[in-house]
Write a protein that holds these residues in place. Structure first.
Motif, mmCIF file in Angstrom:
data_model
loop_
_atom_site.group_PDB
_atom_site.id
_atom_site.type_symbol
_atom_site.label_atom_id
_atom_site.label_comp_id
_atom_site.label_asym_id
_atom_site.label_seq_id
_atom_site.Cartn_x
_atom_site.Cartn_y
_atom_site.Cartn_z
ATOM 1 N N THR A 54 34.404 46.039 57.115
ATOM 2 C CA THR A 54 35.176 45.715 55.254
ATOM 3 C C THR A 54 36.287 45.357 56.344
ATOM 4 O O THR A 54 37.442 44.161 55.483
ATOM 5 C CB THR A 54 35.436 47.157 55.296
ATOM 6 N N LEU A 55 36.428 45.353 57.466
ATOM 7 C CA LEU A 55 37.863 45.314 58.122
ATOM 8 C C LEU A 55 37.257 43.562 58.431
ATOM 9 O O LEU A 55 38.357 42.633 58.068
ATOM 10 C CB LEU A 55 37.233 45.466 60.063
ATOM 11 N N ARG A 56 36.654 43.246 58.590
ATOM 12 C CA ARG A 56 36.379 41.318 58.552
ATOM 13 C C ARG A 56 36.485 41.062 56.653
ATOM 14 O O ARG A 56 36.548 39.938 56.723
ATOM 15 C CB ARG A 56 34.683 41.420 58.413
ATOM 16 N N GLU A 57 35.491 41.503 55.834
ATOM 17 C CA GLU A 57 36.789 41.242 54.012
ATOM 18 C C GLU A 57 37.664 41.057 54.488
ATOM 19 O O GLU A 57 38.298 40.106 53.637
ATOM 20 C CB GLU A 57 35.762 42.102 53.399
ATOM 21 N N PHE A 58 38.425 42.106 54.195
ATOM 22 C CA PHE A 58 40.366 42.262 54.572
ATOM 23 C C PHE A 58 40.207 41.099 55.401
ATOM 24 O O PHE A 58 41.848 40.158 54.864
ATOM 25 C CB PHE A 58 40.503 43.307 54.828
ATOM 26 N N PHE A 59 40.319 40.865 56.557
ATOM 27 C CA PHE A 59 40.514 39.499 57.617
ATOM 28 C C PHE A 59 40.192 38.112 56.111
ATOM 29 O O PHE A 59 41.244 37.487 56.819
ATOM 30 C CB PHE A 59 39.969 39.508 59.111
ATOM 31 N N ARG A 60 39.031 38.115 56.760
ATOM 32 C CA ARG A 60 38.255 36.800 55.361
ATOM 33 C C ARG A 60 39.785 36.377 54.230
ATOM 34 O O ARG A 60 40.331 35.435 54.366
ATOM 35 C CB ARG A 60 37.503 36.626 54.970
ATOM 36 N N ALA A 61 39.691 37.216 53.687
ATOM 37 C CA ALA A 61 40.828 37.417 52.446
ATOM 38 C C ALA A 61 42.687 36.950 53.263
ATOM 39 O O ALA A 61 42.749 35.872 52.655
ATOM 40 C CB ALA A 61 40.895 38.896 52.130
ATOM 41 N N ILE A 62 43.001 37.542 54.068
ATOM 42 C CA ILE A 62 44.289 37.293 54.411
ATOM 43 C C ILE A 62 44.360 36.137 55.187
ATOM 44 O O ILE A 62 45.225 35.620 54.693
ATOM 45 C CB ILE A 62 44.529 38.920 55.578
ATOM 46 N N GLN A 63 42.827 36.121 56.161
ATOM 47 C CA GLN A 63 43.461 34.211 56.862
ATOM 48 C C GLN A 63 42.982 32.931 55.418
ATOM 49 O O GLN A 63 44.230 32.063 55.675
ATOM 50 C CB GLN A 63 42.001 34.375 57.921
ATOM 51 N N GLY A 64 42.500 33.581 54.776
ATOM 52 C CA GLY A 64 41.757 32.382 53.303
ATOM 53 C C GLY A 64 43.170 32.401 52.133
ATOM 54 O O GLY A 64 43.671 31.868 51.563
ATOM 55 N N GLY A 65 44.201 32.957 52.914
ATOM 56 C CA GLY A 65 46.171 33.351 51.621
ATOM 57 C C GLY A 65 45.962 33.910 50.647
ATOM 58 O O GLY A 65 46.328 34.129 49.525
ATOM 59 N N LYS A 66 44.939 34.704 50.291
ATOM 60 C CA LYS A 66 43.796 35.575 48.993
ATOM 61 C C LYS A 66 44.993 35.792 48.592
ATOM 62 O O LYS A 66 44.953 36.934 47.476
ATOM 63 C CB LYS A 66 42.247 36.100 48.795
ATOM 64 N N ASP A 67 45.386 37.114 49.834
ATOM 65 C CA ASP A 67 45.806 38.181 49.967
ATOM 66 C C ASP A 67 48.348 38.116 48.834
ATOM 67 O O ASP A 67 48.731 38.873 48.296
ATOM 68 C CB ASP A 67 46.938 39.084 50.579
ATOM 69 N N THR A 68 48.250 36.639 48.897
ATOM 70 C CA THR A 68 49.040 36.654 48.110
ATOM 71 C C THR A 68 48.739 36.148 45.889
ATOM 72 O O THR A 68 49.837 36.841 45.172
ATOM 73 C CB THR A 68 49.563 35.579 48.661
ATOM 74 N N GLU A 69 47.172 36.923 45.976
ATOM 75 C CA GLU A 69 47.172 36.832 44.430
ATOM 76 C C GLU A 69 47.346 38.399 43.918
ATOM 77 O O GLU A 69 46.737 39.543 44.666
ATOM 78 C CB GLU A 69 45.795 36.159 44.402
ATOM 79 N N GLN A 70 47.217 38.988 42.589
ATOM 80 C CA GLN A 70 47.190 40.166 41.748
ATOM 81 C C GLN A 70 46.102 40.381 42.078
ATOM 82 O O GLN A 70 44.480 39.849 41.747
ATOM 83 C CB GLN A 70 48.007 39.650 40.949
ATOM 84 N N SER A 71 45.958 41.883 42.800
ATOM 85 C CA SER A 71 44.444 42.371 42.186
ATOM 86 C C SER A 71 43.169 41.846 43.966
ATOM 87 O O SER A 71 42.108 41.525 43.466
ATOM 88 C CB SER A 71 43.619 42.464 41.425
ATOM 89 N N TRP A 72 44.265 41.157 44.785
ATOM 90 C CA TRP A 72 42.852 40.687 45.474
ATOM 91 C C TRP A 72 41.918 42.026 46.149
ATOM 92 O O TRP A 72 40.791 41.284 46.540
ATOM 93 C CB TRP A 72 43.892 40.337 47.062
ATOM 94 N N LYS A 73 42.416 43.077 46.177
ATOM 95 C CA LYS A 73 41.624 43.630 47.390
ATOM 96 C C LYS A 73 40.231 44.559 46.578
ATOM 97 O O LYS A 73 39.285 44.206 46.693
ATOM 98 C CB LYS A 73 41.953 44.924 47.140
ATOM 99 N N LYS A 74 40.407 43.992 45.054
ATOM 100 C CA LYS A 74 39.098 43.823 43.704
ATOM 101 C C LYS A 74 37.936 43.728 44.235
ATOM 102 O O LYS A 74 36.780 44.372 44.011
ATOM 103 C CB LYS A 74 39.139 43.748 42.596
ATOM 104 N N SER A 75 38.234 42.205 44.817
ATOM 105 C CA SER A 75 36.355 41.203 45.789
ATOM 106 C C SER A 75 36.101 42.657 46.468
ATOM 107 O O SER A 75 35.150 42.465 47.003
ATOM 108 C CB SER A 75 37.176 40.136 45.572
#
Length: 139
Positions: A54-75
């Motif tokens: 889970t930590l790795r998935e959050f890391f990937r999303a943040i590192q890839g800039g996906k955290d700026t998208e709406q509902s980014w945690k859903k995936s």
């Protein structure tokens, strides 16, 4: 989880594989304390693995800039939900339900605000879910 992933990015971690969770790590301890306050249940064997993934998935999303998208945690939640274990029979035992179970049952089994009355089975199922979430602080 997001806080720890952001911290890893800030500290310069380059790849998700560099993120390792030990049984004595702060994140592991915080999560266990949150979901298992009185240490009354044995921590599942794969808990550390799921926390790490889970930590790795959050890391990937943040590192890839996906955290700026709406509902980014859903995936992320879709990915980690595949790692869920079935609810142990232990939690389905009636002695582990708190008395408020009957309050939930009464709320869901009666007609509220003109909505169609639910079947008794549906009401019981919803009441059990709410009770587990409340008791184990999932909500």
């Amino acid at each position: 989880m997001e806080k720890y992933a952001r911290q890893a990015v800030t500290e310069g971690i380059k790849t998700p594989d560099d993120l390792l969770i030990a049984g004595d790590s702060e994140l592991y301890r915080v999560l266990n304390l949150h979901y298992n306050r009185n240490n009354h249940i044995e921590v599942p064997q794969n808990f550390r693995f799921v926390v790490e993934q889970t930590l790795r998935e959050f890391f990937r999303a943040i590192q890839g800039g996906k955290d700026t998208e709406q509902s980014w945690k859903k995936s992320i939640y879709k990915i980690i939900s595949r790692m869920d274990d079935p609810v142990p029979e232990y939690f389905n035992h009636t002695t582990h339900h708190d008395p408020s179970y009957y309050d939930y049952y009464n709320i869901y089994s009666h007609n509220i605000e003109g909505r169609q009355q639910q079947s008794e089975g549906e009401a019981q199922t919803k009441a059990k879910r709410l009770n587990l979430r409340k008791k184990y602080h999932w909500i």
